[in-house]
Design a protein around this motif. Structure first.
Motif, PDB file in Angstrom:
ATOM      1  N   LEU A   1       0.825  -1.207   0.000  1.00 48.54           N
ATOM      2  CA  LEU A   1       0.000   0.000   0.000  1.00 48.54           C
ATOM      3  C   LEU A   1       0.860   1.257   0.000  1.00 48.54           C
ATOM      4  N   ALA A   2       1.924   1.230   0.780  1.00 48.79           N
ATOM      5  CA  ALA A   2       2.810   2.392   0.812  1.00 48.79           C
ATOM      6  C   ALA A   2       3.416   2.654  -0.567  1.00 48.79           C
ATOM      7  N   ALA A   3       3.798   1.582  -1.261  1.00 47.04           N
ATOM      8  CA  ALA A   3       4.375   1.747  -2.600  1.00 47.04           C
ATOM      9  C   ALA A   3       3.326   2.264  -3.585  1.00 47.04           C
ATOM     10  N   VAL A   4       2.095   1.787  -3.475  1.00 42.67           N
ATOM     11  CA  VAL A   4       1.035   2.231  -4.381  1.00 42.67           C
ATOM     12  C   VAL A   4       0.695   3.695  -4.129  1.00 42.67           C
ATOM     13  N   ILE A   5       0.705   4.103  -2.849  1.00 44.85           N
ATOM     14  CA  ILE A   5       0.423   5.510  -2.522  1.00 44.85           C
ATOM     15  C   ILE A   5       1.476   6.422  -3.140  1.00 44.85           C
ATOM     16  N   GLU A   6       2.735   6.031  -2.987  1.00 48.37           N
ATOM     17  CA  GLU A   6       3.812   6.836  -3.567  1.00 48.37           C
ATOM     18  C   GLU A   6       3.688   6.902  -5.087  1.00 48.37           C
ATOM     19  N   ASP A   7       3.389   5.771  -5.712  1.00 48.14           N
ATOM     20  CA  ASP A   7       3.229   5.733  -7.166  1.00 48.14           C
ATOM     21  C   ASP A   7       2.038   6.582  -7.606  1.00 48.14           C
ATOM     22  N   SER A   8       0.965   6.553  -6.818  1.00 49.00           N
ATOM     23  CA  SER A   8      -0.239   7.312  -7.172  1.00 49.00           C
ATOM     24  C   SER A   8       0.020   8.813  -7.130  1.00 49.00           C
ATOM     25  N   ARG A   9       0.761   9.267  -6.148  1.00 49.87           N
ATOM     26  CA  ARG A   9       1.072  10.693  -6.066  1.00 49.87           C
ATOM     27  C   ARG A   9       1.905  11.130  -7.275  1.00 49.87           C
ATOM     28  N   GLY A  10       2.824  10.264  -7.691  1.00 50.41           N
ATOM     29  CA  GLY A  10       3.591  10.582  -8.894  1.00 50.41           C
ATOM     30  C   GLY A  10       2.719  10.596 -10.134  1.00 50.41           C
ATOM     31  N   ASP A  11       1.735   9.677 -10.190  1.00 53.06           N
ATOM     32  CA  ASP A  11       0.825   9.636 -11.338  1.00 53.06           C
ATOM     33  C   ASP A  11      -0.030  10.890 -11.414  1.00 53.06           C
ATOM     34  N   LEU A  12      -0.426  11.427 -10.254  1.00 54.09           N
ATOM     35  CA  LEU A  12      -1.236  12.648 -10.253  1.00 54.09           C
ATOM     36  C   LEU A  12      -0.442  13.823 -10.823  1.00 54.09           C
ATOM     37  N   VAL A  13       0.850  13.865 -10.501  1.00 56.79           N
ATOM     38  CA  VAL A  13       1.684  14.927 -11.060  1.00 56.79           C
ATOM     39  C   VAL A  13       1.819  14.744 -12.571  1.00 56.79           C
ATOM     40  N   ALA A  14       2.046  13.501 -13.004  1.00 62.01           N
ATOM     41  CA  ALA A  14       2.201  13.230 -14.424  1.00 62.01           C
ATOM     42  C   ALA A  14       0.907  13.482 -15.191  1.00 62.01           C
TER      43      ALA A  14
ATOM     44  N   ALA B   1      -9.594  11.143  -4.305  1.00 58.44           N
ATOM     45  CA  ALA B   1     -10.535  10.758  -3.243  1.00 58.44           C
ATOM     46  C   ALA B   1     -10.019   9.537  -2.486  1.00 58.44           C
ATOM     47  N   ALA B   2      -9.412   8.584  -3.218  1.00 55.07           N
ATOM     48  CA  ALA B   2      -8.866   7.402  -2.551  1.00 55.07           C
ATOM     49  C   ALA B   2      -7.715   7.788  -1.628  1.00 55.07           C
ATOM     50  N   LEU B   3      -6.878   8.692  -2.046  1.00 61.21           N
ATOM     51  CA  LEU B   3      -5.779   9.149  -1.192  1.00 61.21           C
ATOM     52  C   LEU B   3      -6.324   9.902   0.019  1.00 61.21           C
ATOM     53  N   ALA B   4      -7.338  10.726  -0.212  1.00 57.27           N
ATOM     54  CA  ALA B   4      -7.906  11.493   0.905  1.00 57.27           C
ATOM     55  C   ALA B   4      -8.604  10.586   1.899  1.00 57.27           C
ATOM     56  N   GLY B   5      -9.085   9.434   1.448  1.00 54.39           N
ATOM     57  CA  GLY B   5      -9.795   8.516   2.326  1.00 54.39           C
ATOM     58  C   GLY B   5      -8.898   7.656   3.190  1.00 54.39           C
ATOM     59  N   LEU B   6      -7.602   7.739   3.019  1.00 52.42           N
ATOM     60  CA  LEU B   6      -6.695   6.958   3.862  1.00 52.42           C
ATOM     61  C   LEU B   6      -6.751   7.455   5.295  1.00 52.42           C
ATOM     62  N   PRO B   7      -6.761   6.553   6.279  1.00 59.57           N
ATOM     63  CA  PRO B   7      -6.857   6.980   7.685  1.00 59.57           C
ATOM     64  C   PRO B   7      -5.597   7.696   8.146  1.00 59.57           C
ATOM     65  N   ALA B   8      -5.779   8.520   9.134  1.00 55.62           N
ATOM     66  CA  ALA B   8      -4.639   9.235   9.716  1.00 55.62           C
ATOM     67  C   ALA B   8      -3.775   8.278  10.525  1.00 55.62           C
ATOM     68  N   ALA B   9      -2.561   8.716  10.819  1.00 51.26           N
ATOM     69  CA  ALA B   9      -1.637   7.896  11.612  1.00 51.26           C
ATOM     70  C   ALA B   9      -2.240   7.612  12.979  1.00 51.26           C
ATOM     71  N   GLY B  10      -2.078   6.343  13.447  1.00 54.93           N
ATOM     72  CA  GLY B  10      -2.581   5.961  14.754  1.00 54.93           C
ATOM     73  C   GLY B  10      -3.983   5.405  14.740  1.00 54.93           C
ATOM     74  N   VAL B  11      -4.651   5.486  13.619  1.00 51.48           N
ATOM     75  CA  VAL B  11      -6.017   4.962  13.516  1.00 51.48           C
ATOM     76  C   VAL B  11      -5.950   3.515  13.022  1.00 51.48           C
ATOM     77  N   ASN B  12      -6.758   2.659  13.650  1.00 53.83           N
ATOM     78  CA  ASN B  12      -6.797   1.270  13.209  1.00 53.83           C
ATOM     79  C   ASN B  12      -7.282   1.195  11.755  1.00 53.83           C
ATOM     80  N   THR B  13      -6.623   0.398  10.968  1.00 52.04           N
ATOM     81  CA  THR B  13      -6.887   0.396   9.524  1.00 52.04           C
ATOM     82  C   THR B  13      -7.300  -0.989   9.039  1.00 52.04           C
ATOM     83  N   ASP B  14      -7.753  -0.994   7.785  1.00 55.62           N
ATOM     84  CA  ASP B  14      -8.021  -2.239   7.062  1.00 55.62           C
ATOM     85  C   ASP B  14      -7.143  -2.198   5.815  1.00 55.62           C
ATOM     86  N   PRO B  15      -5.901  -2.669   5.915  1.00 57.21           N
ATOM     87  CA  PRO B  15      -4.965  -2.512   4.792  1.00 57.21           C
ATOM     88  C   PRO B  15      -5.416  -3.219   3.518  1.00 57.21           C
ATOM     89  N   PHE B  16      -6.192  -4.282   3.665  1.00 59.17           N
ATOM     90  CA  PHE B  16      -6.630  -5.014   2.479  1.00 59.17           C
ATOM     91  C   PHE B  16      -7.637  -4.201   1.673  1.00 59.17           C
TER      92      PHE B  16
END
Length: 456
Positions: A234-247, A266-281
């Motif tokens: 997920l971390a790798a996809v987030i980084e790739d997505s931010r680069g795609d938005l610039v491109a 919207a998918a990036l904005a929907g990611l939970p903040a640090a410390g919040v229990n998540t559903d990585p899948f």
């Protein structure tokens, strides 16, 4: 002549040798099949004692069928050795049938006993299997506290939605282990009471229960590893997505790309903040879909930019051109039906078929539509151009046929009955005389202008 009789003698000797070999095979086969029936009968007795009559019914039915057919084989063998003389053909036919029946019997019994072999082996190893079930149950019970601790640790990091698939695993595993131990005891008691079929059913139930309990416990530990892997991806996809938005800013700003950009944002904005229990899948799935959607939208936009949508006017002109080409080709071919060959007719038929397909594709008559959606223009343009090309080709082939059928010197002064027969009369493909020409004229086979000039 001597060579003929020598060959015939050799053929007879070869046939006699083959018949003798077939007779030996028949004798051997009938003995082996009879022994196999006796052996399988003993195996059936043991199998029924271990598994019960219901489990061994197929083998019992097979044995009965084999006994009946082997009776036929014995009867044929008896006919081979009675006091009535037999021809070589009769002996050959009977022996072949004996071999066939015995081979069939062996194959059928092999098939039926193979099906029961594993179950019989398990029945023979029942005490050993039950001991293994109890050992596995003890071992898995020792793992239950660790599974519960792992679940508690996971609940501090991941959301309840993410843990829903494994949160009940320890409790369910404990119930299954209790069922496995109970079934093992039932199996032992039924076997001691001679109820072998029920004992085997209980044995299978206890084995399956232990297996399922182990799977549930293992799934708790596996979840932690898979969740960590999902977070890493997920971390790798987030980084790739931010680069795609610039491109994406450099991509064609068409509606599809803009929509995909908004979805990924919207998918990036929907990611939970640090410390919040998540559903990585769930988060990984959404991010992957949004990222892939943007990639596909940009690729499609660039492809469209390299190959722009045809202007409506171009499509309209292509349709009109196809209609004109078809009209001309139809008129020429209809006016010269007796002279037009298969090639020209085939091109016209295919051109007309494509033209009808175009109407169906557009959902209306292409000759009357005043607008064509962008997504349909490229296909409509291709079909219209293909139809026009085939109609034009059909016209050219029709003109070739007309020239080939037209007699040499047609329309020249002094031609035919009005001026004598010119040199080369009959040089066309048909040849013939003035009667053929006049027959063609009367049949409407010459274009109007030539007819007018001729009669003038």
């Amino acid at each position: 002549m001597a060579g003929f009789w020598g060959k015939r003698k050799r053929d007879n000797e070869e046939l006699l040798a083959q018949d003798a070999d077939l007779a030996r095979r028949a004798q051997t086969a009938i003995v082996e099949a009879d022994e196999r029936i006796r052996l399988t009968t003993d195996e059936l007795v043991f199998a029924e004692a271990e598994l019960g009559p219901e489990a061994t019914k197929d083998l019992s039915d097979a044995l009965e069928a084999v006994r009946q057919h082997l009776g036929e084989a014995f009867h044929l063998n008896q006919l081979n050795h009675d006091d009535i003389p037999d021809t070589a053909e009769e002996l050959r036919t009977r022996n072949a049938r004996i071999v066939q029946l015995c081979d069939w019997a062996e194959e059928l019994l092999d098939d039926r006993t193979e099906v029961l072999a594993e179950r019989i082996a398990r029945a023979r190893r029942a005490p050993e299997i039950l001991a293994g079930v109890r050992r596995d149950a003890v071992r898995l019970r020792e793992l239950l506290p660790q599974a519960r601790e792992t679940l508690t640790r996971l609940s501090a990091r991941y959301s309840a939605e993410a843990l829903r698939q494994i949160e009940a695993n320890p409790a369910e595993a404990e119930q299954l282990l209790g069922f496995a131990e109970h079934s093992a005891g039932v199996s032992e008691r039924r076997r001691e009471a001679g109820q072998r079929e029920q004992a085997n059913l209980a044995l299978e139930a206890s084995t399956e229960a232990v297996r399922r309990a182990g799977t549930l416990i293992e799934a708790v530990e596996t979840f932690e590893v898979e969740a960590l892997r999902a977070e890493s991806i997920l971390a790798a996809v987030i980084e790739d997505s931010r680069g795609d938005l610039v491109a994406a800013r450099q991509a064609p700003q068409v509606p599809a790309v803009l929509d995909a950009v908004r979805e990924l944002e919207a998918a990036l904005a929907g990611l939970p903040a640090a410390g919040v229990n998540t559903d990585p899948f769930t988060q990984l799935t959404r991010m992957r879909e949004a990222n892939a959607g943007l990639d596909a939208a940009i690729a499609a936009a660039r492809e469209r930019e390299a190959h722009p949508v045809p202007d409506y006017t171009h499509v309209r002109n292509a349709i009109d051109d196809a209609d004109r080409q078809l009209a001309v080709a139809r008129d020429v071919i209809a006016g010269h039906r007796g002279w037009i060959g298969a090639d020209a007719r085939t091109r016209l038929a295919e051109a007309e078929r494509l033209r009808l397909d175009l109407d169906r594709y557009l959902g209306a008559s292409a000759a009357t539509v005043t607008s064509i959606p962008e997504e349909q223009r490229e296909q409509a343009l291709a079909v219209a151009r293909r139809s026009a090309f085939l109609a034009s080709e059909g016209l050219q082939l029709a003109q070739r046929d007309i020239e080939a059928y037209r007699p040499q010197g047609w329309g020249e002064p002094g031609y035919g009955a009005w001026g004598g027969q010119p040199q080369g009369w009959g040089g066309g493909r048909r040849g013939g005389g003035a009667g053929d020409v006049m027959g063609g004229i009367m049949g409407g086979l010459v274009i109007g202008s030539l007819l007018d000039g001729f009669f003038d």
